[in-house]
Design an enzyme around this catalytic site. Structure first.
Site, PDB file in Angstrom:
ATOM      1  CG  HIS A 479      -2.189  -0.765   1.034  1.00 52.71           C
ATOM      2  ND1 HIS A 479      -2.208  -2.139   1.003  1.00 52.71           N
ATOM      3  CD2 HIS A 479      -3.478  -0.376   0.873  1.00 52.71           C
ATOM      4  CE1 HIS A 479      -3.456  -2.558   0.830  1.00 52.71           C
ATOM      5  NE2 HIS A 479      -4.249  -1.496   0.740  1.00 52.71           N
ATOM      6  CG  ASP A 611      -6.626   1.140  -0.292  1.00 51.81           C
ATOM      7  OD1 ASP A 611      -6.555   1.546   0.887  1.00 51.81           O
ATOM      8  OD2 ASP A 611      -6.487  -0.053  -0.606  1.00 51.81           O
ATOM      9  CG  ASP A 627      -9.667  -1.565  -1.047  1.00 56.53           C
ATOM     10  OD1 ASP A 627      -9.859  -0.630  -0.264  1.00 56.53           O
ATOM     11  OD2 ASP A 627      -9.181  -2.656  -0.688  1.00 56.53           O
TER      12      ASP A 627
END
Length: 735
Positions: A479, A611, A627
């Site tokens: 991420h 996200d 995401d």
């Protein structure tokens, strides 16, 4: 004095008299008028001491403390220069590596509290409260808590295990030390959460900030006040701007070192020349004139600063004057009281230092006719310490709690709503193995039931990320890299390699080769997102069209008759008029309605973080949600995970079992509300795009396999705008 004093001696005498002044004001005979509230007794909190320099403020605070007067200094010094910061440096070093050297230094910090003698006895095997082996064991345990649960949990263990509060607060300056220890702990905790720092990285973060503070580069962590009791407030004149106090004491008004212009050989002063502004650093003609001009300007600035100090008092103002060799003649107070000038003029830059204000008052009494102005000659004598009685604190008792707690009203999130479902499964987001009965998942591209599993080609394509390990830290690492990458960065990987290098230092994961991870994430951002973005990959969108980590905090309905549940959301998903007979929505509706979490109430606040919100389309006016998922999907015994395992039916099955459709719908509602507030002319049917769940292990660039018209790893769901609108109303307590 008969002759000029040394500046240091003059300050000592002024501090003695300042302490006498404060003690006299606090003897109970003085009152202050609080406007309409009337008269009341003067307290320490009504008195302010204004200084020019932090060092001087600390001297005054120490002098007042020695005579038993509570005083707090709100200077500009940073908590990273405090002993508490150094104590935390030693403790973090021991928590990361409890070797003998680190443990010895940490043991003698305030966080553990051993003396040098205690450590020597423990190291020699003699009896003390805690043996060295036991201390090592305890520190290792707290180090594990720091790594697993964070600074806040580790600090609470330290507080309890080493009795920090009782031990430190029993010392004369204990409130100051304990406040700093807790302040540094909170800063460490915030940094750890914000930057996702491991324990070694946290220690380096603190070392860097302490080093910056020692150079004067870190001034944004001003130390907190150590007490809430009424106390004399000591602060810089700059901090006092705009404030007023009943009583103001200014010990430095007659104390200013102006230097010797004739002997000055080096100075950095700006000079206006025909060529513009230049910097005179001590060479060339006119240097002394430049220095003299600069000093005159500085003295006038000090005069303006003193004006600020003298106008902070509402009822009583006390300044001090003393004859010194170098610090009196050019000081603001001396210029004001002894200089010859008319109203509206600036006082002379320097006046004879041996002439006292009292002498001027005797020779020119017309200058001191105001009855509110008085000049008092004093012979300072040290004030004996006074043990002032503390306010009586009443005994406390536990108040009985007689109300009921509305547990349905809460601050929750997707994770909170589905926690029961995840706790019941072997692990969060688990999905059934391939030999279990398949869910009735229908592909949303046609009306025929999707195959529960596509026969796997034994020679399937192994993606770059397929065989990398899983876990929370790996997901956080992925991420972080995808959040920071810039499509405009140079190189074929858009700078992903540099981001991987950076984040691998924060998350030093074993079995994660740097080059393999870089190649895998570069392939992820190059994978076409198909109909979600008209085939453009993530790298085809400039960073200005990508909003990462969009936090939201949405108000939900109140509890009571109007409260809704997740069962109401399931009913909306099952309504063909709201979904256009979307088979994926219908499949999840059946799964959710039959699950125990359908009874979860939607009341209070809903919080979360999306996200990515991506601006796409030919006119850049369509907004989609992305995401990232690092889930490993199940494979048959003996098989290795390949790209083909991430076909649409398998991803849909994983989505439904993990309740990701609920997450996607909640994110769509958050984006819908955000755009309705921020985008002029917003129309959800035009501007609100779909949701893309990117299973990164199944994405391998433009050559990612396409099965039954759907690209592996890219799960696209486009809920109808009518459904998003209705769920938004449900969350708010509507239909």
């Amino acid at each position: 004095a008969d002759r000029p004093l040394a500046a240091g001696r003059a300050r000592e005498l002024i501090d003695d008299d300042l302490c006498a002044e404060v003690s006299g004001l606090l003897d109970g005979s003085w009152q202050v008028c609080d406007g309409d509230a009337g008269w009341r007794g003067l307290t320490a909190g009504d008195i302010a001491v204004l200084v020019r320099r932090n060092k001087r403020g600390l001297q005054v605070q120490q002098a007042l403390a020695e005579v038993g007067v509570d005083a707090v200094f709100s200077g500009a010094d940073t908590v990273f220069t405090s002993p508490a910061a150094r104590d935390w440096q030693m403790m973090l070093a021991a928590l990361v590596d409890p070797s003998a050297g680190h443990l010895a230094r940490a043991a003698m910090s305030d966080l553990i509290g051993w003396s040098l003698d205690d450590y020597a006895q423990a190291a020699g095997g003699r009896a003390v409260a805690t043996s060295l082996d036991e201390l090592t064991y305890v520190v290792r345990g707290i180090g594990r808590v720091l790594r697993d649960q964070g600074v806040a949990a580790a600090f609470e263990l330290l507080l309890d295990r080493f009795d920090i509060a009782r031990r430190v607060l029993s010392e004369p300056d204990g409130e100051r030390r304990f406040t700093d220890l807790r302040h540094v702990a909170e800063l460490l905790n915030s940094a750890q959460i914000r930057d996702r720092l491991s324990a070694p990285a946290l220690a380096r973060w603190l070392d860097e900030h302490v080093a910056e503070a020692s150079r004067g580069d870190d001034g944004d962590r001003t130390r907190r006040l150590e007490t809430d009791r009424p106390a004399v407030r000591i602060m810089s004149v700059h901090r006092a701007k705009g404030l007023e106090f009943p009583v103001v004491l200014v010990p430095e008004a007659g104390d200013l070192y102006t230097g010797d212009t004739e002997r000055a050989t080096e100075a950095a002063v700006p000079v206006a020349t025909p060529q513009g502004r230049m910097l005179d650093v001590g060479s060339g003609a006119g240097h002394r004139e430049h220095v003299r001009d600069f000093q005159l300007e500085s003295r006038d600035e000090e005069l303006r600063t003193t004006y600020v100090a003298l106008t902070r008092a509402r009822s009583r103002l006390v300044c001090w004057w003393a004859p010194t060799r170098m610090n009196t003649a050019g000081s603001p107070l001396h210029r004001l009281l002894t200089g010859s000038f008319r109203a509206g003029e600036t006082p002379p830059p320097e006046c004879p230092g041996e002439v006292s204000p009292a002498e001027v008052a005797h020779r020119r009494p017309e200058r001191f006719t105001d009855p509110q102005l008085g000049i008092v000659t004093v012979t300072p004598t040290p004030v004996a310490p006074v043990n002032r009685p503390r306010p009586t604190v009443p005994l406390l008792s536990v108040r009985p709690f007689e109300r009921s707690i509305d547990r349905a009203w809460r601050r929750t999130s997707y994770s909170g709503l589905t926690a029961a479902a995840h706790d019941a499964a072997p692990m969060a987001g688990a999905i059934p193995t391939t030999d279990e009965p398949p869910l009735d998942v229908v592909d949303d591209a046609d009306s025929s039931p999707a195959r529960p599993a596509v026969p796997t080609d034994p020679h399937g394509h192994p993606g770059h990320l397929c065989d990398l390990p899983g876990g929370t830290e790996f997901g956080t690492l992925v991420h972080a890299v995808l959040e920071g990458f810039d499509p405009a960065a140079s190189g074929p990987d858009h700078g992903i390699g540099e981001l991987v290098d950076h984040w691998l230092t924060r998350f030093p994961l074993r079995d994660v080769p740097r080059d393999q991870l870089t190649a895998g994430l570069a392939a992820v951002v190059a994978t076409p997102l198909d109909r979600l973005t008209a085939g453009r990959p993530l790298s085809g969108h400039p960073v200005g069209d990508r909003l990462s980590e969009l936090d939201f905090d949405l108000a939900l309905a109140p509890t009571g008759a109007g409260a809704r549940t997740l069962g109401d959301v399931a009913a909306a998903l099952a309504d063909p008029s709201l979904t256009g007979e979307d088979p994926f929505a219908a499949s999840y509706a059946r799964h959710l309605s039959g699950h125990p979490i359908a009874a979860e109430k939607l009341a209070g606040f809903l919080t979360g973080s999306i996200d990515v919100v991506l601006r796409t389309g030919d006119d850049r006016d369509r907004f989609v949600i992305l995401d990232y998922k690092t889930n490993r999907l199940p494979v048959a015994p003996g098989e290795s995970l390949t790209l083909e395992h991430y076909h649409r039916a398998a991803m849909a099955r994983a989505m439904i079992e993990a309740h990701y459709p609920l997450q996607a719908l909640l994110y769509a509602v958050a984006l819908h509300r955000y755009l309705s507030w921020r985008l002029p002319g917003y129309r959800p049917e035009h501007h609100l795009g779909g949701v893309g769940y990117l299973f990164v292990r199944g994405m391998n660039g433009p050559d990612t396999p396409v099965i039954d018209g759907h690209r592996c790893g890219v799960f696209v769901w486009e809920p109808y705008h009518q459904l998003v609108r209705l769920v938004s109303e449900l969350l708010g307590g509507g239909r």
